[in-house]
Design a protein around this motif. Structure first.
Motif, PDB file in Angstrom:
ATOM      1  N   GLU A   1       2.436   4.714   0.845  1.00 21.86           N
ATOM      2  CA  GLU A   1       2.457   5.646   1.956  1.00 21.86           C
ATOM      3  C   GLU A   1       3.215   6.867   1.480  1.00 21.86           C
ATOM      4  OE1 GLU A   1       1.407   6.072   5.238  1.00 21.86           O
ATOM      5  OE2 GLU A   1      -0.042   4.586   4.606  1.00 21.86           O
TER       6      GLU A   1
ATOM      7  N   ARG B   1       0.845  -1.183   0.000  1.00 20.46           N
ATOM      8  CA  ARG B   1       0.000   0.000   0.000  1.00 20.46           C
ATOM      9  C   ARG B   1       0.888   1.244   0.000  1.00 20.46           C
ATOM     10  NH1 ARG B   1      -4.839  -1.235   4.419  1.00 20.46           N
ATOM     11  NH2 ARG B   1      -5.403  -3.314   3.643  1.00 20.46           N
TER      12      ARG B   1
ATOM     13  N   GLY C   1      -1.749  -3.151   5.958  1.00 21.71           N
ATOM     14  CA  GLY C   1      -2.118  -1.814   6.415  1.00 21.71           C
ATOM     15  C   GLY C   1      -1.291  -1.276   7.557  1.00 21.71           C
ATOM     16  N   THR C   2      -0.368  -2.076   8.092  1.00 21.43           N
ATOM     17  CA  THR C   2       0.473  -1.652   9.216  1.00 21.43           C
ATOM     18  C   THR C   2       1.879  -1.335   8.731  1.00 21.43           C
ATOM     19  OG1 THR C   2      -0.755  -3.030  10.776  1.00 21.43           O
ATOM     20  CG2 THR C   2       1.442  -2.307  11.450  1.00 21.43           C
TER      21      THR C   2
ATOM     22  N   GLY D   1       0.328  -4.887   1.745  1.00 20.85           N
ATOM     23  CA  GLY D   1      -1.032  -4.859   1.229  1.00 20.85           C
ATOM     24  C   GLY D   1      -1.731  -6.184   1.386  1.00 20.85           C
TER      25      GLY D   1
END
Length: 301
Positions: free
Chosen positions: A108, A106, A165-166, A159
């Motif tokens: 960032e 994901r 998500g962390t 992802g």
């Protein structure tokens, strides 16, 4: 994505930092390294990046839920970093909790992977955004690094898997062959220069306490107000602890506004869990050029 910090946001940031990742590092082959402290030897691809939510990093810790992350481990939460030097490139993969190579990330601050290389004496710094092959192999170009011991960090948000998500920061060590001349750490200071820009830092953070650092950029005695977006904000600030090289990402408190210049003052949420000297690396863009300024910050206990 960064956003303007409200009191509630500050509380959330502090709580996230307390629950973030704690990492210990394992050794890994050779790297490519260079130490350059003027404008710093650095590379970066695009004006986008990652805001590692909860990524203030503390002393070597465990996997406990209250341990802070310091980036000093090759494995965390079932995710593992493995890599090897091939010529002037560092090729690496992240293995997920299922044992397979992770291929889903994901963004960032708009980037799926942030890669850092720091020389053991804090005299060399690289911040890269490497490319990933379809099989999940990342390639980070590391030409021109000088001999010495280096630590290589992969900062990302999975992802897929149980940690999806962390934010995670994993790292390994590398050694560049050749005669390595150690460079003394510059003393703590409130200002430095890079490429003709003067950078000052105001604020007195204490170890383990949430605080704020304000960075001000000027040139030829005049405030700079034309900072361009870089990684979703007007500047990117990372820090490394002298001695153990613990990693910290200091969160900008303002995102970049489309069509508007930034500066001269930039606020960062700072939560540095260890006392002692931290080497700060500030990256900002003007006129399409990326600048990197470095200074030493003494954090009180």
């Amino acid at each position: 994505m960064t956003r303007t910090t409200t009191p509630r946001r500050r509380v959330l940031l502090a709580a996230a930092a307390g629950a973030a990742l704690s990492l210990a590092l394992t050794a890994c082959g050779s790297g490519s390294g260079t130490h350059d402290m003027g404008g710093m030897d650095h590379a970066a691809s695009s004006p986008t990046g990652h805001d590692m939510a909860g990524m203030s990093h503390g002393p070597n810790g465990t996997d406990g839920t209250t341990a802070a992350a310091d980036g000093l481990a090759a494995e965390r939460g079932g995710y593992r970093l493995d890599g090897a030097l091939s010529g002037a490139e560092y090729r690496f993969t992240v293995t997920g909790p299922d044992g397979g190579v992770l291929t889903s990330y994901r963004p960032e601050q708009t980037m799926e992977m942030h890669f850092y290389a720091i020389r053991s004496d804090l005299s060399g710094f690289r911040h890269l955004h490497p490319s990933m092959a379809p099989d999940g192999t990342w390639t980070a170009p590391l030409e021109g690094l000088e001999p010495g011991d280096w630590r290589l960090y992969a900062s990302f948000v999975p992802g897929a898997g149980s940690g999806a998500g962390t934010g995670l920061v994993l790292s390994r060590t590398a050694s560049v062959p050749g005669a390595a001349d150690p460079v003394p750490l510059p003393p703590a200071a409130t200002g430095t220069t890079a490429d003709g820009y003067a950078v000052t830092v105001a604020g007195t953070p204490r170890a383990g306490a949430a605080g704020e650092l304000t960075v001000t950029v000027s040139k030829d005695g005049q405030p700079v107000t034309d900072l361009q977006p870089y990684l979703g904000t007007y500047a990117h600030l990372t820090a490394f602890h002298a001695g153990d090289l613990a990693f910290a990402h200091l969160h900008p408190e303002e995102e970049a506004a489309e069509g508007a210049g930034g500066g001269p003052a930039l606020a960062f949420h700072a939560e540095l869990p260890q006392a002692g000297n931290w080497r700060l690396f500030l990256q900002f863009r003007t006129g399409g050029t990326l600048h990197t300024a470095a200074l030493t910050l003494d954090v009180a206990a």
